[in-house]
Design a protein around this motif. Structure first.
Motif, mmCIF file in Angstrom:
data_model
loop_
_atom_site.group_PDB
_atom_site.id
_atom_site.type_symbol
_atom_site.label_atom_id
_atom_site.label_comp_id
_atom_site.label_asym_id
_atom_site.label_seq_id
_atom_site.Cartn_x
_atom_site.Cartn_y
_atom_site.Cartn_z
ATOM 1 N N MET A 1 0.787 -1.296 -0.121
ATOM 2 C CA MET A 1 -0.004 0.072 -0.070
ATOM 3 C C MET A 1 0.829 1.356 -0.108
ATOM 4 O O MET A 1 1.909 1.389 0.595
ATOM 5 N N LYS A 2 0.374 2.339 -0.618
ATOM 6 C CA LYS A 2 1.172 3.508 -0.801
ATOM 7 C C LYS A 2 0.748 4.446 0.578
ATOM 8 O O LYS A 2 -0.427 4.527 0.700
ATOM 9 N N LYS A 3 1.970 4.892 1.028
ATOM 10 C CA LYS A 3 1.528 5.820 2.216
ATOM 11 C C LYS A 3 1.274 7.369 1.622
ATOM 12 O O LYS A 3 2.029 7.778 0.733
ATOM 13 N N ILE A 4 0.108 7.956 2.165
ATOM 14 C CA ILE A 4 -0.331 9.094 1.670
ATOM 15 C C ILE A 4 -0.514 10.265 2.988
ATOM 16 O O ILE A 4 -0.969 9.441 4.068
ATOM 17 N N VAL A 5 0.193 11.341 2.950
ATOM 18 C CA VAL A 5 0.083 12.296 4.070
ATOM 19 C C VAL A 5 -1.119 13.312 3.697
ATOM 20 O O VAL A 5 -0.859 13.811 2.628
ATOM 21 N N VAL A 6 -2.046 13.295 4.442
ATOM 22 C CA VAL A 6 -3.130 14.334 4.222
ATOM 23 C C VAL A 6 -2.892 15.590 5.430
ATOM 24 O O VAL A 6 -3.007 14.986 6.487
#
Length: 367
Positions: A1-6
């Protein structure tokens, strides 16, 4: 899974985190300076939260390391800080800003970046530019492009005929800042809240007037190709007159924090809203002057057991769709990406973009 910062745990940031985490393909970290905002984020195995003041760019850049992308869901005045941190960390950058000056700075940062910088990934600017460019491609020669968008309560119940469905800072900014347009073939600035018009859709009358930022980068893209290009925000009749009195007669355009406090304490939020998208392009095909129109209404709906407003769905759905298209290689992964570079059919087929796939509105007429 790709890590995303919101970045930003408000209504839109929370919806972004929810859509991405429930997709099963992203691990999401939500950051915000407010512990209270973070505590409201839905608990999910693919979501974590981090209290962080992003005004210290070095701290944000450290958090971003190892991530695939950072998505900005904060007020426009923090946009450049996040973009600079993304460049320093070497991650992809997406935002929702409507602010013209911020977008110019993002473009400057993107010029030397090795990752993609995709600003204005919301409804307007954002999806509206994708639609307009798709219509433009159907013509041999363009004349006029008119773009109209509104997020409105289904059941208006106050003098402004409005409820808070989006960022208060963003609404105030687009009501005050100069608006880009093409007039007689020349890129120019026109004043916000002016050039009011009326039209009806499905028997309901609306007004529309100039607001800032909705065109995105279309003025630049269509420079020299159109005689007229403009963007106006849709509201119920009477809204513009009251807002102009507040901004001009009472001088609140120079006291934004006071205006923000008034609006947030007087206008209730609602999930019973409708997003109206109305784009008309005229030009020549096979030697004839013709018109193509795209008109849609999107309503709030339940997603994964929770009710979401139309503006939450369209704004969060749009940036999530663009992220998906970046992740699967549909979009280029380096430099500045214009919204109008995105193919409409590909967008609507995306699992997040499909929220825009509402039936065409048929009954549209000038008032």
């Amino acid at each position: 899974m790709k890590k995303i910062v919101v970045v930003g745990a408000g209504k839109i940031g929370a919806t972004i985190a929810r859509l991405l985490s429930h997709s099963g393909d992203y691990q999401v970290v939500v950051t915000d300076a407010s512990a209270a905002n973070l505590s409201a984020i839905e608990k999910h195995p693919a979501v974590s939260t981090l209290e962080l003041d992003i005004r210290a760019p070095s701290k944000l850049a450290e958090v971003l390391k190892g991530s695939f992308a950072v998505l900005s869901a904060v007020p426009f005045h923090l946009t450049v800080t996040i973009a600079e941190a993304a460049a320093a960390a070497g991650v992809h950058y997406l935002d929702l800003t409507e602010d013209v000056a911020s977008t110019r700075e993002v473009k400057r940062i993107a010029a030397s970046a090795k990752t993609a910088f995709i600003p204005q990934c919301g409804l307007a600017p954002g999806f509206i530019s994708i639609v307009a460019n798709d219509l433009c491609k159907k013509f041999d020669k363009l004349d006029t492009v008119r773009m109209r968008v509104g997020a409105l309560p289904v059941y208006p119940s106050n003098a402004l005929n409005y409820n808070l469905t989006w960022s208060t800072d963003g609404v105030i900014n687009e009501y005050i800042e100069p608006c880009e347009a093409v007039v007689n073939g020349v890129i120019t600035e026109v004043p916000a809240m002016e050039e009011r018009e009326e039209f009806s859709i499905d028997g309901v009358t609306y007004e529309a007037f100039n607001t800032s930022g909705g065109l995105g980068t279309l003025c630049e893209t269509l420079k020299g190709k159109v005689r007229t290009l403009n963007y106006r925000t849709i509201r119920y009749p009477g809204h513009a007159a009251i807002m102009k009195a507040l901004l001009n007669d009472l001088g609140l355009r120079n006291r934004r924090e006071v205006l923000k406090d008034i609006l947030e304490n007087a206008l209730p939020a609602t999930v019973q809203d409708v997003v109206i998208i109305f784009v008309t392009v005229t030009g020549w095909k096979d030697g004839r002057l013709v018109q193509e129109t795209y008109a849609r209404k999107v309503y709030g709906e339940e997603i994964a057991g929770m009710m979401h407003s139309a503006i939450q769905i369209t704004t969060a759905g749009s940036i999530c769709a663009v992220l998906d298209m970046l992740a699967d290689g549909t979009l280029k992964a380096e430099g500045f990406v214009h919204q109008e570079e995105i193919d409409l059919d590909m967008f609507l087929k995306n699992r997040f973009g499909r929220y825009y796939a509402a039936p065409q509105v048929e009954n549209v007429r000038a008032a």
